[in-house]
Design a protein around this motif. Structure first.
Motif, PDB file in Angstrom:
ATOM      1  N   UNK A  83       0.851  -1.192   0.000  1.00  0.00           N
ATOM      2  CA  UNK A  83       0.000   0.000   0.000  1.00  0.00           C
ATOM      3  C   UNK A  83       0.883   1.237   0.000  1.00  0.00           C
ATOM      4  N   UNK A  84       0.395   2.307  -0.627  1.00  0.00           N
ATOM      5  CA  UNK A  84       1.149   3.560  -0.757  1.00  0.00           C
ATOM      6  C   UNK A  84       0.179   4.724  -0.530  1.00  0.00           C
ATOM      7  N   UNK A  85       0.651   5.790   0.148  1.00  0.00           N
ATOM      8  CA  UNK A  85      -0.138   7.009   0.335  1.00  0.00           C
ATOM      9  C   UNK A  85       0.230   8.005  -0.758  1.00  0.00           C
ATOM     10  N   UNK A  86      -0.765   8.531  -1.456  1.00  0.00           N
ATOM     11  CA  UNK A  86      -0.497   9.454  -2.564  1.00  0.00           C
ATOM     12  C   UNK A  86       0.177  10.719  -2.068  1.00  0.00           C
ATOM     13  N   UNK A  87       1.024  11.281  -2.936  1.00  0.00           N
ATOM     14  CA  UNK A  87       1.702  12.528  -2.594  1.00  0.00           C
ATOM     15  C   UNK A  87       0.797  13.709  -2.922  1.00  0.00           C
TER      16      UNK A  87
END
Length: 762
Positions: A712-716
């Motif tokens: 999972x990744x948090x958007x910039x």
């Protein structure tokens, strides 16, 4: 006794029959005759009727003790303290057998000396309740109760009664209980009280005498017994009374003077204090003394116990006046609930605020009842709403007013008497504040005034129709120069009761009436009366002036719209303040507090907390400019931030929402990773509902036939999340990207063969 004179001979035995009855039933005759006599007098224990009537039964009362101490320990009945006695009531028939199935009524008197307690049929949950009278079901002719001594010594009588089932007559018995404090009856304490601490000089027209009452108790906190032909309390005026005297009744008759003797009746004794015209104004004391040696002051005081009470002697003339208003139910909606004639009517669009003025003399006593207090108010000229620093503020105003002590000239170096708000004119009111709580320096209280303008001489100079006070309350005239706050104006939106008279408490009540269309509009009002100048011997103006806004009916309501608003942009929000009748309140500063899940924001350019630039307008509303940026998106159904507007206890909330509308594939490229492994890099972009980039969104990735890293990744800030897809070379995988609240993004990923690169990955 009222016997029945028509009773027949058969019902009334002759002398011979009575003698035979006495012969054969002599032992019972005493009881029969006694109960006959008692019954015929209306008592509770006899047969009544003739000597041949059936004999009634009797009631017996037996107690564990008939002497009890006062309940100084505060024992409850259930605690069975030392102040409690158990009593057994036994009802018997005439033949001595127990009287079964009859209720017994039990009472005690006086209840301030002792009271009853019982075990009720439902259990003992009410055992701690005390009774003066109670009806109890006897078990096989026997009933049980408890006598509980109170905190007053004395004698109490218990009475038990029931109905004889054979004769249908009431039978009863009594038992006396003595409640004692267990200590001597000599006085050990004295308490003084008065119907009023305020005493006025005879020339004032007010009450020039008050009553002082003494309560004398012994060591057991009981009222001392009445003395026998002796006085047991001495009153005296302490200090220099200046003609004041005391008056009371002694055992020898009425007496008066600086020192007088009196006697208690049931522990109480009264004396009257009377002021004279030459009595010094101020505090004066009355002292009372008792003798604990013998409860007698007529033969001298051997071991005195004293108590002192303070009185205040004054002239009752107005020295200070204070304006106040109730906090609850202070506003009347005129026309609602009936007019003066008592008929119902519709609201007339006006409110009335109840205001009061409290008048006191120089010694702190209420002014003489009937003292006249004048009221006044002004509400224009006032700056237009949202006009900057002058918004809803008096325009003919300043902080450098200089009234001429004892004269009629008023100046202000920065005054604009001829221009501000259209200028001042004759008949306008000039209000000057001299008290420190209104911003005036100390030493100017005497200059607080509300006077009429007579002539406007220039922009900085005018004259008044009446003189200002001399500002010489200390005996010396004081002039501090141009240092006093002031306003000049007139009333255009409301009016106030012209005058009212003070009551016994020194309170005069008036009503400030105004239109509902001007709620929140600035207004100044004053209360004013005539006092006495002790320096000059002449009149002295006494004034209290206040500023407020025309209030609405509580509770106020604050609303804000639209809500929610999108984040990361500038959005206008309207905030409106209404009273309980939905009448708009104008001219009010609204506070705000912004909270965000991330990023920055401001309201009216004033940061994330503070007050709006403008005040509410005539419609009760004001626009706030809400700006936010860099605010991350929240999950569906959640908010990304909030602005809370508030004034007083009223609040309104506006949610700030940044939510994801969709995910898209922003780009992909192939490369050789470490170890010469072919991989694919994917860029996934999140978009908000308004089409802008959604930063701070958590995107999860899963693949079939390959592996996504990270999971999972948090958007910039640009809304982009980067993933790396790893799997067997020269294969195709299916990857799914998800975030809360929207449909997932599914895409195919082709992992290239190793020889697709130059040089090849291997």
């Amino acid at each position: 006794m009222d016997g029945d004179q028509s009773t027949s001979r058969a019902a009334r035995p002759n002398l011979q029959e009575r003698r035979q009855h006495m012969k054969f039933f002599g032992k019972a005759l005493g009881l029969v005759v006694a109960t006959l006599a008692l019954s015929s007098c209306g008592g509770g224990g006899g047969d009544g009727g003739s000597t041949t009537s059936p004999v009634s039964g009797k009631i017996e009362i037996v107690a564990t003790t008939t002497t009890l101490p006062t309940n100084v320990g505060g024992y409850l009945p259930s605690q069975h303290g030392p102040n409690q006695a158990e009593i057994t009531i036994t009802s018997r028939n005439a033949d001595g057998t127990l009287m079964v199935g009859k209720d017994v009524s039990i009472s005690i008197s006086p209840v301030n000396v002792a009271a009853l307690s019982f075990l009720v049929q439902e259990g003992n949950e009410n055992f701690d309740q005390l009774w003066g009278t109670f009806t109890i079901k006897a078990t096989n002719g026997v009933a049980t109760a408890w006598v509980n001594a109170m905190d007053i010594a004395g004698t109490a009588t218990v009475t038990a009664s029931t109905i004889d089932p054979t004769t249908q007559r009431t039978i009863s018995n009594t038992l006396k209980f003595t409640v004692t404090s267990g200590v001597g009856q000599m006085p050990t304490q004295i308490a003084l009280a008065t119907n009023s601490n305020a005493v006025y000089l005879p020339s004032s027209g007010g009450r020039n005498s008050v009553q002082v009452s003494a309560t004398v108790r012994d060591g057991g906190d009981q009222l001392v017994p009445d003395p026998n032909n002796a006085d047991n309390i001495q009153y005296e005026i302490v200090g220099a009374p200046g003609g004041a005297i005391l008056s009371t009744n002694s055992t020898s008759g009425p007496v008066s003077g600086l020192k007088v003797n009196s006697h208690t009746v049931h522990g109480l004794a009264n004396v009257s204090f009377q002021a004279a015209e030459n009595t010094p104004q101020g505090a004066i004391q009355v002292r009372a003394t008792v003798d604990r040696a013998d409860n007698n002051v007529s033969n001298g005081i051997q071991d005195g116990v004293t108590s002192t009470i303070g009185l205040v002697v004054s002239d009752g003339k107005l020295y200070s006046v204070k304006i106040t208003s109730p906090n609850v139910d202070a506003i009347i909606e005129n026309g609602v609930g009936g007019d003066v004639a008592g008929t119902n009517s519709a609201p007339d669009g006006t409110y009335s605020l109840i205001v009061s003025a409290l008048g006191t003399d120089r010694q702190g006593n209420p002014v003489i009842p009937g003292t006249l207090i004048h009221f006044g108010s002004i509400d224009e000229p006032v700056g237009a709403f949202n006009s900057g620093v002058t918004a809803n503020q008096f325009l003919l105003a300043g902080g450098d007013g200089n009234p001429q002590e004892g004269g009629t000239t008023f100046t202000a170096p920065t005054g604009h008497f001829t221009t501000a708000g259209g200028g001042a004119g004759p008949g306008d009111a000039l209000v000057v504040w001299g008290k420190t709580q209104h911003g005036a320096p100390q030493g100017n209280e005497d200059l607080e005034s509300a006077v009429s303008v007579q002539t406007v001489v220039s922009a900085t100079n005018l004259t008044t129709a009446s003189k200002f006070n001399r500002n010489d309350t200390t005996g010396t005239l004081v002039d501090y120069g141009p240092v006093l706050p002031y306003i000049i104006g007139r009333s255009q939106h409301g009016n106030i009761t012209a005058s009212a008279s003070t009551n016994d408490l020194g309170v005069a009540t008036a009503q400030l009436t105004y239109t509902v269309s001007t709620l929140g509009h600035r207004v100044a009002m004053w209360a004013q009366g005539d006092g006495f100048d002790r320096v000059t011997g002449g009149a002295r103006r006494v004034t209290d002036a206040v500023q407020l806004v025309y209030p609405g009916i509580a509770p106020a309501t604050l609303v804000a719209f639209p809500s929610p608003i999108p984040g990361n942009r500038t959005v206008p929000v309207t905030v409106c303040l209404m009273d309980a009748n939905n009448s708009p309140i104008q001219g009010i500063n609204i506070n705000f507090l912004m909270t965000l899940g991330g990023g920055t924001g401001q309201v009216d350019g004033n940061g994330m907390s503070g007050s709006l630039d403008n005040v509410t307008g005539p419609d009760g509303c004001v626009d706030a400019i809400v700006t936010s940026s860099g605010v991350p998106a929240a999950a569906s159904g959640s908010v990304s931030g909030q602005v809370v507007f508030s004034v007083g206890g009223a609040t309104a909330k506006v949610d700030i929402v940044v939510q994801v509308s969709f995910l898209s594939l922003a780009g992909q490229y192939r490369r050789c990773a470490a170890g010469n492994t072919p991989v694919v890099d994917l860029s996934i972009r999140a978009f908000a509902t308004d089409g802008s980039a959604a930063g701070g969104v958590v995107i999860a990735a899963t693949c079939s036939g390959a592996t996504a890293s990270p999971a999972s990744v948090t958007t910039d800030a640009s809304g982009v999340a980067e993933f790396t897809i790893t799997g067997p070379a020269d294969t195709t995988a299916s990857c799914t990207f998800t975030t809360q609240g929207i449909a997932p993004l599914v895409t195919s990923v082709s992992i290239p063969p190793a020889d697709a690169f130059s040089p090849p990955c291997q």
